[in-house]
Design a protein around this motif. Sequence first.
Motif, PDB file in Angstrom:
ATOM      1  N   PRO A  12       0.814  -1.200   0.000  1.00  0.00           N
ATOM      2  CA  PRO A  12       0.000   0.000   0.000  1.00  0.00           C
ATOM      3  C   PRO A  12       0.853   1.256   0.000  1.00  0.00           C
ATOM      4  O   PRO A  12       2.019   1.230   0.397  1.00  0.00           O
ATOM      5  CB  PRO A  12      -0.789  -0.118   1.308  1.00  0.00           C
ATOM      6  N   ASP A  13       0.280   2.341  -0.455  1.00  0.00           N
ATOM      7  CA  ASP A  13       0.955   3.622  -0.462  1.00  0.00           C
ATOM      8  C   ASP A  13       0.763   4.293   0.895  1.00  0.00           C
ATOM      9  O   ASP A  13      -0.361   4.688   1.235  1.00  0.00           O
ATOM     10  CB  ASP A  13       0.367   4.504  -1.571  1.00  0.00           C
ATOM     11  N   PRO A  14       1.787   4.438   1.697  1.00  0.00           N
ATOM     12  CA  PRO A  14       1.621   5.001   3.045  1.00  0.00           C
ATOM     13  C   PRO A  14       1.237   6.473   3.029  1.00  0.00           C
ATOM     14  O   PRO A  14       0.849   7.030   4.053  1.00  0.00           O
ATOM     15  CB  PRO A  14       2.994   4.786   3.682  1.00  0.00           C
ATOM     16  N   LEU A  15       1.367   7.144   1.873  1.00  0.00           N
ATOM     17  CA  LEU A  15       1.078   8.568   1.805  1.00  0.00           C
ATOM     18  C   LEU A  15      -0.377   8.852   1.477  1.00  0.00           C
ATOM     19  O   LEU A  15      -0.804  10.005   1.487  1.00  0.00           O
ATOM     20  CB  LEU A  15       1.982   9.235   0.748  1.00  0.00           C
ATOM     21  N   ARG A  16      -1.160   7.804   1.163  1.00  0.00           N
ATOM     22  CA  ARG A  16      -2.564   8.039   0.838  1.00  0.00           C
ATOM     23  C   ARG A  16      -3.313   8.601   2.039  1.00  0.00           C
ATOM     24  O   ARG A  16      -3.149   8.129   3.156  1.00  0.00           O
ATOM     25  CB  ARG A  16      -3.233   6.721   0.411  1.00  0.00           C
ATOM     26  N   SER A  17      -4.153   9.596   1.783  1.00  0.00           N
ATOM     27  CA  SER A  17      -5.003  10.094   2.863  1.00  0.00           C
ATOM     28  C   SER A  17      -6.112   9.085   3.090  1.00  0.00           C
ATOM     29  O   SER A  17      -6.606   8.467   2.144  1.00  0.00           O
ATOM     30  CB  SER A  17      -5.585  11.456   2.492  1.00  0.00           C
ATOM     31  N   PRO A  18      -6.543   8.895   4.346  1.00  0.00           N
ATOM     32  CA  PRO A  18      -7.535   7.855   4.630  1.00  0.00           C
ATOM     33  C   PRO A  18      -8.916   8.219   4.092  1.00  0.00           C
ATOM     34  O   PRO A  18      -9.350   9.372   4.180  1.00  0.00           O
ATOM     35  CB  PRO A  18      -7.528   7.776   6.150  1.00  0.00           C
ATOM     36  N   LEU A  19      -9.580   7.208   3.557  1.00  0.00           N
ATOM     37  CA  LEU A  19     -10.989   7.361   3.198  1.00  0.00           C
ATOM     38  C   LEU A  19     -11.821   7.381   4.471  1.00  0.00           C
ATOM     39  O   LEU A  19     -12.772   8.155   4.606  1.00  0.00           O
ATOM     40  CB  LEU A  19     -11.420   6.201   2.289  1.00  0.00           C
ATOM     41  N   LEU A  20     -11.445   6.507   5.425  1.00  0.00           N
ATOM     42  CA  LEU A  20     -12.107   6.420   6.723  1.00  0.00           C
ATOM     43  C   LEU A  20     -11.088   6.654   7.818  1.00  0.00           C
ATOM     44  O   LEU A  20      -9.994   6.092   7.793  1.00  0.00           O
ATOM     45  CB  LEU A  20     -12.731   5.028   6.906  1.00  0.00           C
ATOM     46  N   ASP A  21     -11.448   7.495   8.785  1.00  0.00           N
ATOM     47  CA  ASP A  21     -10.561   7.739   9.919  1.00  0.00           C
ATOM     48  C   ASP A  21     -11.397   7.779  11.196  1.00  0.00           C
ATOM     49  O   ASP A  21     -12.156   8.731  11.426  1.00  0.00           O
ATOM     50  CB  ASP A  21      -9.815   9.059   9.734  1.00  0.00           C
ATOM     51  N   MET A  22     -11.303   6.719  12.006  1.00  0.00           N
ATOM     52  CA  MET A  22     -12.007   6.641  13.287  1.00  0.00           C
ATOM     53  C   MET A  22     -10.964   6.795  14.386  1.00  0.00           C
ATOM     54  O   MET A  22     -10.011   6.010  14.463  1.00  0.00           O
ATOM     55  CB  MET A  22     -12.736   5.303  13.421  1.00  0.00           C
ATOM     56  N   GLN A  23     -11.147   7.789  15.252  1.00  0.00           N
ATOM     57  CA  GLN A  23     -10.158   8.087  16.281  1.00  0.00           C
ATOM     58  C   GLN A  23     -10.798   8.160  17.665  1.00  0.00           C
ATOM     59  O   GLN A  23     -11.845   8.781  17.847  1.00  0.00           O
ATOM     60  CB  GLN A  23      -9.461   9.419  15.967  1.00  0.00           C
ATOM     61  N   ASP A  24     -10.152   7.477  18.633  1.00  0.00           N
ATOM     62  CA  ASP A  24     -10.523   7.536  20.051  1.00  0.00           C
ATOM     63  C   ASP A  24     -12.001   7.199  20.266  1.00  0.00           C
ATOM     64  O   ASP A  24     -12.699   7.848  21.043  1.00  0.00           O
ATOM     65  CB  ASP A  24     -10.219   8.933  20.602  1.00  0.00           C
ATOM     66  N   ILE A  25     -12.471   6.136  19.593  1.00  0.00           N
ATOM     67  CA  ILE A  25     -13.888   5.756  19.672  1.00  0.00           C
ATOM     68  C   ILE A  25     -14.174   5.138  21.036  1.00  0.00           C
ATOM     69  O   ILE A  25     -13.439   4.266  21.515  1.00  0.00           O
ATOM     70  CB  ILE A  25     -14.258   4.767  18.553  1.00  0.00           C
ATOM     71  N   GLY A  74     -15.154  10.262  20.736  1.00  0.00           N
ATOM     72  CA  GLY A  74     -14.323  10.056  19.569  1.00  0.00           C
ATOM     73  C   GLY A  74     -14.908  10.688  18.316  1.00  0.00           C
ATOM     74  O   GLY A  74     -15.990  11.291  18.341  1.00  0.00           O
ATOM     75  N   SER A  75     -14.191  10.551  17.207  1.00  0.00           N
ATOM     76  CA  SER A  75     -14.625  11.144  15.951  1.00  0.00           C
ATOM     77  C   SER A  75     -14.525  10.137  14.815  1.00  0.00           C
ATOM     78  O   SER A  75     -13.672   9.251  14.821  1.00  0.00           O
ATOM     79  CB  SER A  75     -13.765  12.377  15.614  1.00  0.00           C
ATOM     80  N   VAL A  76     -15.431  10.284  13.830  1.00  0.00           N
ATOM     81  CA  VAL A  76     -15.422   9.452  12.628  1.00  0.00           C
ATOM     82  C   VAL A  76     -15.468  10.382  11.423  1.00  0.00           C
ATOM     83  O   VAL A  76     -16.389  11.208  11.298  1.00  0.00           O
ATOM     84  CB  VAL A  76     -16.634   8.488  12.579  1.00  0.00           C
ATOM     85  N   ARG A  77     -14.476  10.253  10.555  1.00  0.00           N
ATOM     86  CA  ARG A  77     -14.437  11.047   9.330  1.00  0.00           C
ATOM     87  C   ARG A  77     -14.454  10.095   8.140  1.00  0.00           C
ATOM     88  O   ARG A  77     -13.705   9.107   8.105  1.00  0.00           O
ATOM     89  CB  ARG A  77     -13.189  11.930   9.283  1.00  0.00           C
ATOM     90  N   PHE A  78     -15.305  10.414   7.171  1.00  0.00           N
ATOM     91  CA  PHE A  78     -15.413   9.604   5.948  1.00  0.00           C
ATOM     92  C   PHE A  78     -15.355  10.557   4.765  1.00  0.00           C
ATOM     93  O   PHE A  78     -16.105  11.535   4.714  1.00  0.00           O
ATOM     94  CB  PHE A  78     -16.728   8.812   5.945  1.00  0.00           C
ATOM     95  N   GLU A  79     -14.420  10.285   3.846  1.00  0.00           N
ATOM     96  CA  GLU A  79     -14.160  11.183   2.710  1.00  0.00           C
ATOM     97  C   GLU A  79     -13.829  12.597   3.190  1.00  0.00           C
ATOM     98  O   GLU A  79     -14.211  13.597   2.573  1.00  0.00           O
ATOM     99  CB  GLU A  79     -15.353  11.235   1.759  1.00  0.00           C
ATOM    100  N   GLY A  80     -13.137  12.677   4.339  1.00  0.00           N
ATOM    101  CA  GLY A  80     -12.698  13.957   4.848  1.00  0.00           C
ATOM    102  C   GLY A  80     -13.730  14.738   5.633  1.00  0.00           C
ATOM    103  O   GLY A  80     -13.430  15.826   6.145  1.00  0.00           O
ATOM    104  N   ARG A  81     -14.948  14.198   5.749  1.00  0.00           N
ATOM    105  CA  ARG A  81     -16.013  14.910   6.454  1.00  0.00           C
ATOM    106  C   ARG A  81     -16.365  14.179   7.749  1.00  0.00           C
ATOM    107  O   ARG A  81     -16.405  12.950   7.792  1.00  0.00           O
ATOM    108  CB  ARG A  81     -17.277  15.023   5.588  1.00  0.00           C
ATOM    109  N   GLU A  82     -16.636  14.939   8.802  1.00  0.00           N
ATOM    110  CA  GLU A  82     -17.099  14.363  10.062  1.00  0.00           C
ATOM    111  C   GLU A  82     -18.490  13.784   9.847  1.00  0.00           C
ATOM    112  O   GLU A  82     -19.383  14.458   9.314  1.00  0.00           O
ATOM    113  CB  GLU A  82     -17.146  15.434  11.141  1.00  0.00           C
ATOM    114  N   ILE A  83     -18.688  12.519  10.225  1.00  0.00           N
ATOM    115  CA  ILE A  83     -19.993  11.881  10.033  1.00  0.00           C
ATOM    116  C   ILE A  83     -20.456  11.227  11.331  1.00  0.00           C
ATOM    117  O   ILE A  83     -19.663  10.881  12.203  1.00  0.00           O
ATOM    118  CB  ILE A  83     -19.971  10.845   8.874  1.00  0.00           C
ATOM    119  N   ASP A  84     -21.766  11.071  11.452  1.00  0.00           N
ATOM    120  CA  ASP A  84     -22.369  10.395  12.602  1.00  0.00           C
ATOM    121  C   ASP A  84     -23.689   9.796  12.121  1.00  0.00           C
ATOM    122  O   ASP A  84     -24.754  10.378  12.305  1.00  0.00           O
ATOM    123  CB  ASP A  84     -22.605  11.379  13.747  1.00  0.00           C
TER     124      ASP A  84
END
Length: 538
Positions: A12-25, A74-84
């Motif tokens: 995988p390319d380590p420089l790719r920005s994440p499509l999904l980013d879940m932090q401190d859930i 915590g936070s969930v971001r999908f395609e760069g946007r905060e989602i819930d």
Amino acid sequence: MTASASQAPPSPDPLRSPLLDMQDIQISFGGVPALRGANLSVAAGEVHALIGQNGAGKSTMIKILTGAYRRTGGSVRFEGREIDFRSPKAAREAGISTIYQEINLVPFRSVAENIFLGREPRRFGLIDWRTVQRRAAELLESFGLQVDVKKPAGSYSTAIQQMVALARAVSADAKMVIMDESTSSLDEREVELLFTVVRKLRDDGRAVIFVSHRLDELYALCDRVTVMRDGQTVAQSTMADMDKRQLVTTMLGRTLAAVVEGDTAEREVHLARRGEAAISVRKVGARPLVNDVSLDVHRGEAVGLAGLLGSGRTETMRLMFGADPLERGTVEIGGETVALKSPQDAIARGLAYLTEDRKGDGIVPELSVRDNLTLVCLRTLAKHGIVDRKQQQAIVERFVASLGIKLRSPDQPIRELSGGNQQKVLLARWLAAQPTLLLLDEPTRGIDVGAKADVAKIVRDLRDAGLAVLLSASELEELTAVADRAVVIRDGRTVAELNGAAMSETAIMDAIAWGSEGQSALAEAVDAAHPEDSRHGS
């Protein structure tokens, strides 16, 4: 190793920005934390493994992502946007599709109908069935499948139904597909077919979260891995940077340096004085999870059945108890080959089985402790259809005292007892039937530390009294503390048998990671750590 392992994924390319980013859930149920600071980051165009033992938090993480549960932190971001997401429907509409182990299709509807259900192309206000069928066929052909899309989905194999579920996700323009144990019911050829489709999804730029306990599959298919344990993310890595031993030890939470081995001298004593074989199984199998298991359990010994979740431990015990039909292999009890067609047959032969699912398959929650404890031996207590209450009470009192069951009254509903005391009642239920072989599937799951110690002591006492015990446990520390020998199974096959001094958490973890190769790997590790011992032949 399966055929699917022949094609390794690209790095995988380590420089790719994440499509999904879940932090401190974070999330709690009844005040008990289920997730505590869990993280998951997945890029577009990658297959990402999400792994962990039962209760690690994988399913909870997925349910939070897909809107089935609401997180408390915590936070969930999908395609760069905060989602819930407020519902799974909202998640699907945003481009996240989930394919569960139990395929969610309408079996009597056609393949084409299932793919476009609720999203059928229309013409003049009516469903355009010709377009539905044409587009369904084209979609499946892009996966390399040519099937009659007019036939009911339920008429096809599980593998084809998985493809239909994938096609439905693609037709809905899913940007991310979550596959939860999707290969557990598939054979090797079907797994390879599914992997071909998953690789195509990855190459098309879609993200795939792949949940599985089959190590070979993870290394064949996945680019990166997130490991969860006890509601937390404990590791995130590329697959290439984490070998199988590291993966297993990280999942189990036991580093090799921290392993404390049991009393090997005591094990050797028990093995030396054990009796004849209470049961012998040879090359038993039943699709899809048991392929080739062989083991013996002797009177007066406790044998540990080790392996990761999904390795076939529970399914092997169910075959031994006659709860599932045996497709191949032989079972011998007391030296006689038998055909156990039901649990009743097994009970008549002196077998007892303490199920892993205490609440689902064990207790009858609305019945009293007395009735639950004597459920198996009721026939022997009945005369002309009437239970001898005096004899029943004597049995209950004996086991309540001997197992230390804490209760207010034998008439108390068993649902009111703690998990540990419920487990002791179930153990007493089987002991009251006077078995010769006791099958214990995860006997300490879901009970507190004190109750675990009580159950372990009970098992050791039963072994010392001459009972044959087969014990399955995810926690290797618990297994090695009780068992005299360990049989390790992986992908439904016996890969190692470790006796006495040779049985250790390290050896079991090596066997889980590499199969029979693990034992030679362990010997090399010991020689490297203690070269002076190997020079002197000790």
